[in-house]
Design a protein around this motif. Structure first.
Motif, PDB file in Angstrom:
ATOM      1  N   GLY A  38       0.994  -1.449   0.055  1.00 27.69           N
ATOM      2  CA  GLY A  38       0.117   0.303   0.197  1.00 27.69           C
ATOM      3  C   GLY A  38       1.359   1.543  -0.039  1.00 27.69           C
ATOM      4  N   TYR A  39       1.942   1.287  -0.016  1.00 23.49           N
ATOM      5  CA  TYR A  39       2.652   2.157   0.636  1.00 23.49           C
ATOM      6  C   TYR A  39       3.867   2.494  -0.887  1.00 23.49           C
ATOM      7  N   ILE A  40       3.642   2.116  -1.091  1.00 22.66           N
ATOM      8  CA  ILE A  40       3.949   1.786  -3.151  1.00 22.66           C
ATOM      9  C   ILE A  40       2.948   3.188  -3.350  1.00 22.66           C
ATOM     10  N   PHE A  41       1.461   2.534  -3.438  1.00 21.55           N
ATOM     11  CA  PHE A  41       0.345   3.440  -3.703  1.00 21.55           C
ATOM     12  C   PHE A  41       0.187   4.433  -3.556  1.00 21.55           C
ATOM     13  N   TYR A  42       0.214   4.574  -1.789  1.00 22.91           N
ATOM     14  CA  TYR A  42       0.415   6.128  -1.284  1.00 22.91           C
ATOM     15  C   TYR A  42       1.307   7.236  -2.089  1.00 22.91           C
ATOM     16  N   ASN A  43       2.454   6.770  -1.871  1.00 24.77           N
ATOM     17  CA  ASN A  43       4.168   8.023  -2.709  1.00 24.77           C
ATOM     18  C   ASN A  43       3.902   7.842  -3.886  1.00 24.77           C
ATOM     19  N   LEU A  44       3.111   7.169  -4.690  1.00 22.75           N
ATOM     20  CA  LEU A  44       2.582   7.490  -6.079  1.00 22.75           C
ATOM     21  C   LEU A  44       1.174   8.358  -6.397  1.00 22.75           C
ATOM     22  N   ALA A  45       0.495   8.728  -5.111  1.00 24.64           N
ATOM     23  CA  ALA A  45      -0.047   9.381  -5.477  1.00 24.64           C
ATOM     24  C   ALA A  45       0.162  10.828  -5.246  1.00 24.64           C
ATOM     25  N   GLU A  46       1.168  10.335  -3.436  1.00 23.04           N
ATOM     26  CA  GLU A  46       1.550  11.863  -3.221  1.00 23.04           C
ATOM     27  C   GLU A  46       2.634  12.499  -5.049  1.00 23.04           C
ATOM     28  N   ALA A  47       3.393  11.771  -5.892  1.00 21.16           N
ATOM     29  CA  ALA A  47       4.072  12.213  -6.482  1.00 21.16           C
ATOM     30  C   ALA A  47       2.394  12.982  -7.900  1.00 21.16           C
ATOM     31  N   TYR A  48       1.713  11.997  -8.073  1.00 20.66           N
ATOM     32  CA  TYR A  48       0.439  12.781  -8.349  1.00 20.66           C
ATOM     33  C   TYR A  48       0.193  13.962  -8.698  1.00 20.66           C
ATOM     34  N   ILE A  49       0.201  14.125  -7.012  1.00 21.01           N
ATOM     35  CA  ILE A  49      -0.582  14.971  -6.938  1.00 21.01           C
ATOM     36  C   ILE A  49       0.408  16.519  -6.596  1.00 21.01           C
ATOM     37  N   PHE A  50       2.319  15.900  -6.074  1.00 18.42           N
ATOM     38  CA  PHE A  50       2.648  17.636  -7.271  1.00 18.42           C
ATOM     39  C   PHE A  50       2.329  18.013  -8.442  1.00 18.42           C
ATOM     40  N   TYR A  98      -4.942  15.364 -10.243  1.00 15.34           N
ATOM     41  CA  TYR A  98      -6.030  14.616  -9.434  1.00 15.34           C
ATOM     42  C   TYR A  98      -6.336  12.657  -9.178  1.00 15.34           C
ATOM     43  N   PRO A  99      -7.100  12.614 -10.751  1.00 18.35           N
ATOM     44  CA  PRO A  99      -7.328  11.573 -11.287  1.00 18.35           C
ATOM     45  C   PRO A  99      -6.627  10.339 -10.758  1.00 18.35           C
ATOM     46  N   ASP A 100      -5.106  10.722 -11.017  1.00 14.18           N
ATOM     47  CA  ASP A 100      -4.517   9.747 -10.714  1.00 14.18           C
ATOM     48  C   ASP A 100      -4.650   9.193  -9.381  1.00 14.18           C
ATOM     49  N   ALA A 101      -3.823  10.392  -8.689  1.00 13.38           N
ATOM     50  CA  ALA A 101      -4.236  10.449  -7.344  1.00 13.38           C
ATOM     51  C   ALA A 101      -4.810   9.787  -6.837  1.00 13.38           C
ATOM     52  N   GLU A 102      -6.291   9.863  -7.247  1.00 13.92           N
ATOM     53  CA  GLU A 102      -7.186   9.759  -6.454  1.00 13.92           C
ATOM     54  C   GLU A 102      -7.062   8.321  -6.998  1.00 13.92           C
ATOM     55  N   GLN A 103      -6.597   7.387  -7.937  1.00 13.60           N
ATOM     56  CA  GLN A 103      -6.915   5.897  -7.958  1.00 13.60           C
ATOM     57  C   GLN A 103      -6.427   5.166  -7.372  1.00 13.60           C
ATOM     58  N   ALA A 104      -4.995   5.792  -7.352  1.00 15.80           N
ATOM     59  CA  ALA A 104      -3.037   5.573  -7.112  1.00 15.80           C
ATOM     60  C   ALA A 104      -4.387   5.063  -5.052  1.00 15.80           C
ATOM     61  N   PHE A 123      -8.737  15.541   0.692  1.00 18.27           N
ATOM     62  CA  PHE A 123      -8.004  16.929   0.136  1.00 18.27           C
ATOM     63  C   PHE A 123      -8.012  16.199  -1.807  1.00 18.27           C
ATOM     64  N   VAL A 124      -7.202  15.420  -2.376  1.00 15.59           N
ATOM     65  CA  VAL A 124      -8.064  15.186  -3.857  1.00 15.59           C
ATOM     66  C   VAL A 124      -9.187  15.489  -4.267  1.00 15.59           C
TER      67      VAL A 124
END
Length: 167
Positions: free
Chosen positions: A66-78, A82-88, A108-109
């Motif tokens: 799950g940490y991979i997906f969480y950090n992937l979302a962080e990269a997308y947020i930066f 946002y749709p990619d971050a939401e999916q992650a 937030f997303v």
């Protein structure tokens, strides 16, 4: 290679070893961790596109982290994707259903995408999880609760959007 901070060379050596013994779970796990480490380093260095690529590779080797997906979302947020971050984050949520951080970032997303109801729901869930494990978020003494503040913010935004649409 890892001890010498030569992650790229370590990954190449591990991938070569894996090609000799396909399906070797220990090697696969180590490669996933190496890509994850690279992704975190790139994320910390604000190299978001490269971090996304490394984290996607990490996901290929360890899709249940799950940490991979969480950090992937962080990269997308930066990158404001946002749709990619939401999916992650939804994938992270499936793997880490008791993580208040995942729900908070999802709120937030969703807020950034003007999905007010989903944002409020995610924020409420984050607050619920924090309370269940004994973590409280400090709020000013004159505020009755963080949830009231969040609901007021959502209502203000919804009224503002409705007013703008009416004009």
């Amino acid at each position: 290679y890892f001890k010498l901070d030569r992650t790229d060379e370590a990954i190449q050596a591990l991938e070569k070893a894996l090609s000799m013994k396909p399906g070797e779970s220990a090697t696969t796990e180590v490669i996933g961790k190496a890509y994850f480490g690279r992704g975190i380093a790139l994320l910390s260095g604000k190299q978001y596109a490269a971090a996304i690529q490394a984290l996607l590779k990490a996901k290929d080797y360890n899709p249940k982290n799950g940490y991979i997906f969480y950090n992937l979302a962080e990269a997308y947020i930066f990158q404001k994707k946002y749709p990619d971050a939401e999916q992650a984050l939804n994938q992270a949520m499936g793997l880490m259903p008791k993580s208040a951080d995942v729900y908070g970032r999802l709120g937030f997303v969703c807020e950034k995408q003007k999905k007010w109801d989903l944002a409020l729901s995610a924020y409420k869930k984050a607050d619920e999880i924090r309370k269940s494990i004994g973590i409280t978020v400090p709020i000013p003494e004159d505020s009755p609760s963080i949830m009231n503040a969040l609901m007021q913010a959502v209502l203000i935004r919804n009224v503002g959007v409705q007013q703008a649409a009416a004009e």
